[in-house]
Design an enzyme around this catalytic site. Structure first.
Site, PDB file in Angstrom:
ATOM      1  N   HIS A  21       3.381  74.957  58.045  1.00 31.30           N
ATOM      2  CA  HIS A  21       3.872  76.282  58.117  1.00 31.30           C
ATOM      3  C   HIS A  21       2.738  77.369  57.938  1.00 31.30           C
ATOM      4  CE1 HIS A  21       8.166  75.213  58.159  1.00 31.30           C
ATOM      5  NE2 HIS A  21       7.712  74.233  57.738  1.00 31.30           N
ATOM      6  N   ASP A 113       7.987  83.737  58.132  1.00 29.48           N
ATOM      7  CA  ASP A 113       8.394  82.157  58.879  1.00 29.48           C
ATOM      8  C   ASP A 113       9.940  82.150  59.087  1.00 29.48           C
ATOM      9  OD1 ASP A 113       9.268  79.579  58.595  1.00 29.48           O
ATOM     10  OD2 ASP A 113       7.262  79.078  58.009  1.00 29.48           O
TER      11      ASP A 113
HETATM   12  C1  UDX Z   1       5.807  69.079  58.487  1.00 31.29           C
HETATM   13  C2  UDX Z   1       6.822  68.460  59.328  1.00 31.29           C
HETATM   14  O1  UDX Z   1       6.562  67.136  58.856  1.00 31.29           O
HETATM   15  C3  UDX Z   1       6.421  68.662  60.713  1.00 31.29           C
HETATM   16  O2  UDX Z   1       7.545  67.682  61.313  1.00 31.29           O
HETATM   17  C4  UDX Z   1       6.851  70.118  61.127  1.00 31.29           C
HETATM   18  O3  UDX Z   1       6.805  70.169  62.306  1.00 31.29           O
HETATM   19  C5  UDX Z   1       6.005  71.091  60.345  1.00 31.29           C
HETATM   20  O4  UDX Z   1       6.225  70.680  59.060  1.00 31.29           O
HETATM   21  P1  UDX Z   1       3.471  68.132  58.682  1.00 31.29           P
HETATM   22  O5  UDX Z   1       4.047  66.931  58.056  1.00 31.29           O
HETATM   23  O6  UDX Z   1       2.539  68.690  57.680  1.00 31.29           O
HETATM   24  O7  UDX Z   1       4.381  69.450  58.831  1.00 31.29           O
HETATM   25  O8  UDX Z   1       2.853  67.938  59.936  1.00 31.29           O
HETATM   26  P2  UDX Z   1       2.146  68.599  61.109  1.00 31.29           P
HETATM   27  O9  UDX Z   1       3.015  69.900  61.552  1.00 31.29           O
HETATM   28  O10 UDX Z   1       1.598  67.728  62.068  1.00 31.29           O
HETATM   29  O11 UDX Z   1       1.086  69.475  60.327  1.00 31.29           O
HETATM   30  C6  UDX Z   1       0.117  68.998  59.603  1.00 31.29           C
HETATM   31  C7  UDX Z   1      -1.345  69.928  59.532  1.00 31.29           C
HETATM   32  O12 UDX Z   1      -2.177  69.580  58.525  1.00 31.29           O
HETATM   33  C8  UDX Z   1      -1.919  70.012  60.878  1.00 31.29           C
HETATM   34  O13 UDX Z   1      -2.365  71.342  61.347  1.00 31.29           O
HETATM   35  C9  UDX Z   1      -3.101  69.301  60.659  1.00 31.29           C
HETATM   36  O14 UDX Z   1      -4.236  69.685  61.430  1.00 31.29           O
HETATM   37  C10 UDX Z   1      -3.337  69.254  59.423  1.00 31.29           C
HETATM   38  N1  UDX Z   1      -4.028  68.075  58.663  1.00 31.29           N
HETATM   39  C11 UDX Z   1      -3.615  66.966  58.611  1.00 31.29           C
HETATM   40  C12 UDX Z   1      -5.616  68.084  58.274  1.00 31.29           C
HETATM   41  O15 UDX Z   1      -5.890  69.257  58.488  1.00 31.29           O
HETATM   42  N2  UDX Z   1      -6.028  67.104  57.795  1.00 31.29           N
HETATM   43  C13 UDX Z   1      -5.347  65.902  57.478  1.00 31.29           C
HETATM   44  O16 UDX Z   1      -5.951  64.875  57.129  1.00 31.29           O
HETATM   45  C14 UDX Z   1      -4.016  65.689  58.186  1.00 31.29           C
END
Ligand code: UDX
Length: 455
Positions: A21, A113
């Protein structure tokens, strides 16, 4: 020293505390700041130090402190957090914004948000404009729109569901909290509450772009004053180089940046499988073992992000490591990794940010969704945008090693892979077009700014 007079307007951004988020809201804030808006970002996290030092033009403030990094603290679990956040957070937010209202740049708009719908009441109380920011896709939000959504845990009685602007979706491609849906009422409350107050918003913002979700955007625009402002990647990127680094300023874990980038530099173009399941998803030990075996048996190298909470599930071979074959890290600078030439495929849970980042940087996906919007995102990745493949799963939802291996091979060396890579390049170009000067998302942002400057 800021020259307050040069700002077009002042907005406060209220970000929900999860990694997925904060990232898009901070990136959006950076874009607003680059266009002359004074932006103050408030979050539920006390840990804003890194952010404060990272973003010259954006100010960071904490309004509420009842969170830990990546989680919530205090009694009553998640529900307790939501209740306290609303009761205390709304009061603090009013006090916080009031402080600015007699200054040279009073706050004109609150961008919140959509997971924090009570923020809209704060805007009403203060008499300022408001924008609800949805951090997931328009398609997912449509499936959850109260008219369509049933998150009670009961399976829908029809095999195919038809919703406006969307392809027909089968149950496994609809948002899900897994078999234990009924055990997560606070999450269901959070999802459904996103729609509270959205009809009062001056703008409803989505981290998406016009050509990516044409039909559903058309449908939603009839409900709300919709603006697509994505992809919210660092402001400018050219070819595969990110001009603005990967500096999100907030990471739940410290990324192993040097190790990752040096290791990728030593690899050939499109020879590396990048694997990450974002900040919230957790694989079962069984699924971790299947994935580990698929990676070990693949002819390609891999970079695998395994969060500290997941490390104990890794087979022992992996803790020793083998730098020629693979690198396992706790967290990485994902955007810089996806933008690196060496990466040829992304095994992902298909969180919305990861999906948008992969699309915007032209990296094909092996989609292994775990819950919620990831199920719908993965369907779109495979069947609508055709930028990836999804391993078949057994009756327990497990993707076996052979299936994962086949998908990786298909993308990295198969006939279908050529088509998928071509599609990925196509969507990458469209993403860039949307956010470049004069593109559809850029125009939406300019529209908002023009309205702010005149109110
Ligand atoms: C959560 C939910 O899982 C997701 O389904 C929803 O759409 C948003 O909230 P998350 O699981 O963190 O999010 O997944 P994602 O939305 O893909 O966000 C992860 C973020 O962390 C991305 O911006 C990615 O670039 C970042 N990240 C991830 C890193 O910077 N380093 C990493 O090693 C892994």
């Amino acid at each position: 020293m800021d020259n307050e007079e040069t700002y077009i307007a002042h907005v406060v951004v209220l970000a929900y505390h999860g990694q997925g988020h904060i990232n898009p809201m901070v990136q959006f804030s950076k874009r607003l700041a680059a266009k002359g808006i004074k932006v103050t970002v408030t979050t539920t996290l006390s840990n804003t130090k890194a952010m404060k030092s990272a973003y010259g033009p954006i100010k960071f403030e904490t309004i509420y402190d009842d969170c830990t990094e990546g989680g919530v603290a205090g009694p009553g679990g998640f529900k307790g957090f939501l209740d306290r956040f609303e009761a205390i957070g709304s009061r603090k937010l009013v006090e916080f914004i009031r402080k600015f209202q007699d200054s040279e740049k009073p706050v004109k708009c609150l961008i919140y948000d959509a997971n924090i719908p009570w923020a809209s009441n704060v805007a009403t109380e203060l008499g300022i404009a408001r924008a609800a920011f949805f951090t997931q896709s328009c398609a997912f939000v449509t499936t959850c729109y109260p008219m369509h959504c049933d998150l009670s845990g009961k399976p829908p009685s029809v095999p195919l569901l038809s919703m406006p602007g969307l392809p027909e979706l089968r149950v496994p491609n609809l948002p899900s909290l897994g078999p234990e849906t009924g055990r997560y009422p606070p999450i269901i409350r959070l999802i459904l509450s996103q729609f509270d107050n959205s009809e009062k918003a001056d703008w409803v913002l989505f981290n998406s772009f016009a050509k990516l979700e044409v039909e559903v955007i058309y449908w939603m625009s009839r409900l709300w004053p919709l603006k697509t402002i994505g992809p919210t990647l660092p402001s400018v990127y050219v070819d595969n180089r990110l001009i603005d680094d990967n500096d999100y300023g907030f990471n739940i874990y410290t990324p192993n940046t040097d190790t990752c980038m040096k290791w990728l530099d030593s690899k050939e173009t499109q020879s590396v499988i990048y694997v990450s399941f974002g900040s919230a998803a957790s694989l079962s030990a069984e699924q971790t073992a299947e994935l580990a075996n698929a990676l070990l048996h693949s002819s390609k190298s891999f970079l695998w992000v395994v969060k500290p909470s997941e490390e104990s599930k890794l087979p022992t071979k992996f803790s020793k490591g083998n730098p020629d074959k693979g690198l396992v890290v706790k967290w990485c600078p994902q955007l810089a990794v996806l933008a690196h030439d060496a990466v040829g495929c992304f095994v992902s849970h298909c969180g919305w940010n990861s999906t948008m980042e992969a699309i915007s940087l032209g990296v094909p996906l092996v989609a292994m969704p775990q819950f919620l919007d990831q199920m719908t995102n993965a369907h779109f990745v495979e069947h609508v945008w055709r930028v990836g493949v999804k391993p078949k799963t057994d009756e327990n939802g497990l993707a076996p090693r052979e299936e994962i291996e086949t998908c990786i091979d298909e993308i990295m060396q198969g006939e279908r892979g050529r088509e998928i890579n071509k599609n990925a390049a196509h969507w990458k170009a469209l993403a860039k077009e949307a956010i470049d000067e004069g593109g559809s998302s850029d125009k939406c942002i300019d529209d908002i700014i023009a309205q702010l400057s005149s109110c």
